[in-house]
Design an enzyme around this catalytic site. Structure first.
Site, mmCIF file in Angstrom:
data_model
loop_
_atom_site.group_PDB
_atom_site.id
_atom_site.type_symbol
_atom_site.label_atom_id
_atom_site.label_comp_id
_atom_site.label_asym_id
_atom_site.label_seq_id
_atom_site.Cartn_x
_atom_site.Cartn_y
_atom_site.Cartn_z
ATOM 1 N N SER A 287 0.812 -1.219 0.000
ATOM 2 C CA SER A 287 0.000 0.000 0.000
ATOM 3 C C SER A 287 0.845 1.270 0.000
ATOM 4 O O SER A 287 0.370 2.334 -0.410
ATOM 5 C CB SER A 287 -0.931 0.010 1.221
ATOM 6 O OG SER A 287 -0.185 -0.061 2.430
ATOM 7 N N ASP A 538 -3.105 6.415 11.669
ATOM 8 C CA ASP A 538 -2.218 5.850 10.651
ATOM 9 C C ASP A 538 -0.897 6.610 10.691
ATOM 10 O O ASP A 538 -0.818 7.767 10.269
ATOM 11 C CB ASP A 538 -2.883 5.981 9.277
ATOM 12 C CG ASP A 538 -1.993 5.468 8.144
ATOM 13 O OD1 ASP A 538 -0.887 4.958 8.430
ATOM 14 O OD2 ASP A 538 -2.402 5.594 6.977
ATOM 15 N N HIS A 541 1.372 5.378 6.435
ATOM 16 C CA HIS A 541 1.229 6.010 5.124
ATOM 17 C C HIS A 541 1.468 7.509 5.249
ATOM 18 O O HIS A 541 1.664 8.026 6.348
ATOM 19 C CB HIS A 541 -0.163 5.708 4.557
ATOM 20 C CG HIS A 541 -0.425 4.246 4.387
ATOM 21 N ND1 HIS A 541 -1.086 3.500 5.336
ATOM 22 C CD2 HIS A 541 -0.092 3.385 3.391
ATOM 23 C CE1 HIS A 541 -1.161 2.234 4.939
ATOM 24 N NE2 HIS A 541 -0.569 2.137 3.761
#
Length: 571
Positions: A287, A538, A541
């Protein structure tokens, strides 16, 4: 006729006529007349060259460039005057303060005011001391305009930095360029803003960058902002849309990476598409690879809207003007994975064959000109490790504690890197450029991603000396580099392998993650609970726009170095 003749004038002889014509006045009268005429001419000439019309006459005879040096003209020989007119203007920091419009040759400026509001450092001074040197204290939203341009290895407060690294010192009202000495910057002294960067960076992509180390340097604040916004890119994943998800600060968007010995050019979408004409760039991996691919699409979207030509196996975006394709292929570990039962491992548990590449994309590789690989983070998830069809280890799964593991997840990652790179380097039909982006650091503090780790409240790069070391990141990076070095020795085809080593630099960017702003829910928790528990977040990312855009600037620079001077890609 008798000689001499008689006079034609009655009563007047020849001698009388001659005497009358030769001496009409005295000699003294003639001298006075001539002297007066000379005095008149002298006075007239003096009036012509004096004010107010004197300057006009001077310009006509001397030239405009000589007027200001009129006193020097009397004493300096012609060769010296020519040298003065053609030489670079050298200005000290004091001179700059008194004349903001001056052009600064920063290779001649020395630090001479440790207390003052303006300190100018040369590139060698910027790189002195510990390496790498990172910006220590970024401006916050309320004090950004009051920050002084004080730069050293332990602390710097730089604001209004353009893409060519010029800084605004608000306390003195000037801008001074810090970094590579060419090209010399131009300033608009009336508005005190940089002239358009397109005028300043026409040739910046070739500035001392041929052999420059791109991965050691510092983060500098750039008020010119990102290359796109969260509102100008329709393919931005909502999880990375930090501004759209309510993040209140924006400074994390404005930091640019400055290598110590050269400039990293700002991304030029048109030049990228032209350089990649007819080619395909593929992002393969997890990802985080998707995160980087979307960043590149967002940048290119600002000059041309691509067509989505992808399918379930492979996302593909095509730019019609140059026939450039941007591809993404999902591969969590980059090596072969199966779920069938094997030995004492039942069905359903992922088995990783560490000695075989992921056959989900290897047949597509010959069609790619540039491949950017991303992996590592999935090795923290449940899986079983297999070598030579033998179970040698596992992560979050190992039912028999009496059975020893031969390898752990860290060793497994290193083996996987060597496997996939060796497969690309020996593929008989692959001749492209493989860029291995090094392990992307996460910034969970106080726990892991699933045990309460947090990056809440981080709004600027970490200060040097205040970086929270991540032992797992460090060892994963070490194993990745070892795998890369082993694979280099096995290359047999005409492909190239490049390591894009961003791990150390991005360890300082704990501010660039979504944190709790990973979704648009207006009722989402963004603050710690009553007992200090962090909100769901998160810290892996990257926000877009944000630090991840720098990865694509580096990818572009690697591609430029490899292919700009050749008509076509190697075959």
């Amino acid at each position: 006729m008798a000689w001499p003749p008689k006079s034609v004038f009655p009563g007047v002889g020849i001698g009388s006529i001659s005497s009358t014509l030769v001496l009409p006045r005295k000699v003294s009268s003639i001298a006075i007349f001539i002297g007066g005429l000379a005095l008149f001419l002298f006075l007239g000439s003096w009036l012509l060259i004096s004010s107010p019309i004197g300057t006009t006459v001077q310009v006509y005879f001397l030239g405009a460039n000589d007027i200001d040096n009129n006193n020097s003209i009397k004493t300096k020989p012609h060769e010296e005057l020519t040298k003065i007119r053609r030489s670079e203007l050298i200005v000290s920091p004091t001179d700059v303060k008194s004349n903001p419009g001056s052009v600064v040759n920063d290779t001649t400026l020395k630090e001479n005011d440790t207390k003052g509001s303006n300190v100018v450092l040369s590139p060698s001074q910027l790189s002195s001391g510990a390496s790498p040197s990172f910006l220590s204290q970024p401006p916050n939203a309320s004090s950004k305009l009051d920050s002084a341009a004080l730069v050293n290895d332990s602390e710097a407060k730089e604001t209004d930095q353009s893409s060519s690294h010029s800084f605004h010192d608000n306390s003195s009202g000037i801008k001074v360029r810090v970094g590579n000495p060419t090209p010399v910057e131009s300033f608009d002294s009336k508005s005190e803003t940089l002239l358009p960067s397109s005028q300043l960076q026409e040739n910046s992509s070739s500035i001392n960058s041929g052999s420059c180390d791109l991965y050691h340097g510092r983060w500098l604040y750039d008020s010119s902002g990102p290359l796109y916004t969260n509102d100008t890119c329709p393919v931005l994943t909502q999880m990375q849309n930090c501004q759209g998800n309510g993040r209140p600060d924006k400074d994390y968007e404005n930091w640019r990476w400055k290598p110590t010995q050269c400039d990293l050019p700002r991304f030029d979408p048109k030049k990228f598409l032209e350089l990649m004409r007819g080619k395909t760039l593929a992002f393969i991996g997890d990802s985080v690879a998707r995160n980087q691919m979307e960043s590149l699409l967002c940048i290119l979207w600002q000059v041309e809207v691509p067509k989505n030509r992808g399918n379930k196996r492979m996302q593909r975006w095509s730019f019609k003007s140059t026939s450039v394709n941007i591809v993404r292929i999902w591969s969590s570990w980059l090596v072969r994975q199966t779920s069938e039962p094997l030995d004492f491992s039942p069905a359903g548990v992922v088995k990783l064959h560490l000695d075989a590449p992921d056959d989900g994309f290897m047949d597509l590789v010959p069609g790619f000109d540039v491949v950017v690989l991303s992996s590592g983070h999935w090795f923290a998830k449940q899986s079983v490790y297999i070598l030579n069809n033998e179970i040698v280890g596992g992560q979050l799964w190992w039912p028999d504690k009496n059975r020893p593991k031969k390898i752990d997840n860290i060793e497994a990652f290193g083996i996987s890197v060597e496997t996939i790179l060796s497969a690309l380097g020996t593929h008989p039909n692959y001749t492209g450029l493989t860029i291995v982006r090094s392990y992307s650091p996460d910034h969970y503090e106080g726990g892991a991603w699933n045990t309460g780790g947090s990056c809440t409240g981080k709004s600027s790069p970490a200060l040097e000396g205040h970086l929270v070391e991540n032992g797992f990141t460090n060892i994963m990076h070490e194993k990745q580099v070892m795998g890369f070095n082993k694979a280099i020795k096995k290359v047999t085809n005409h492909s190239k392998l490049k390591l894009m080593d961003i791990t150390e630099a991005f360890s300082y960017r704990h501010d660039g993650h979504p944190g709790p702003y990973r979704n648009p829910d207006p009722n989402k928790i963004t603050k710690r609970g009553p007992h200090g528990e962090p909100p769901p977040q998160d810290c892996l990312h990257w926000c877009m726009p944000g630090p991840v855009d720098t990865w694509n600037e580096i990818v572009f620079e690697i591609i430029r170095r490899e292919f700009e001077d050749t008509a076509t890609f190697p075959v």
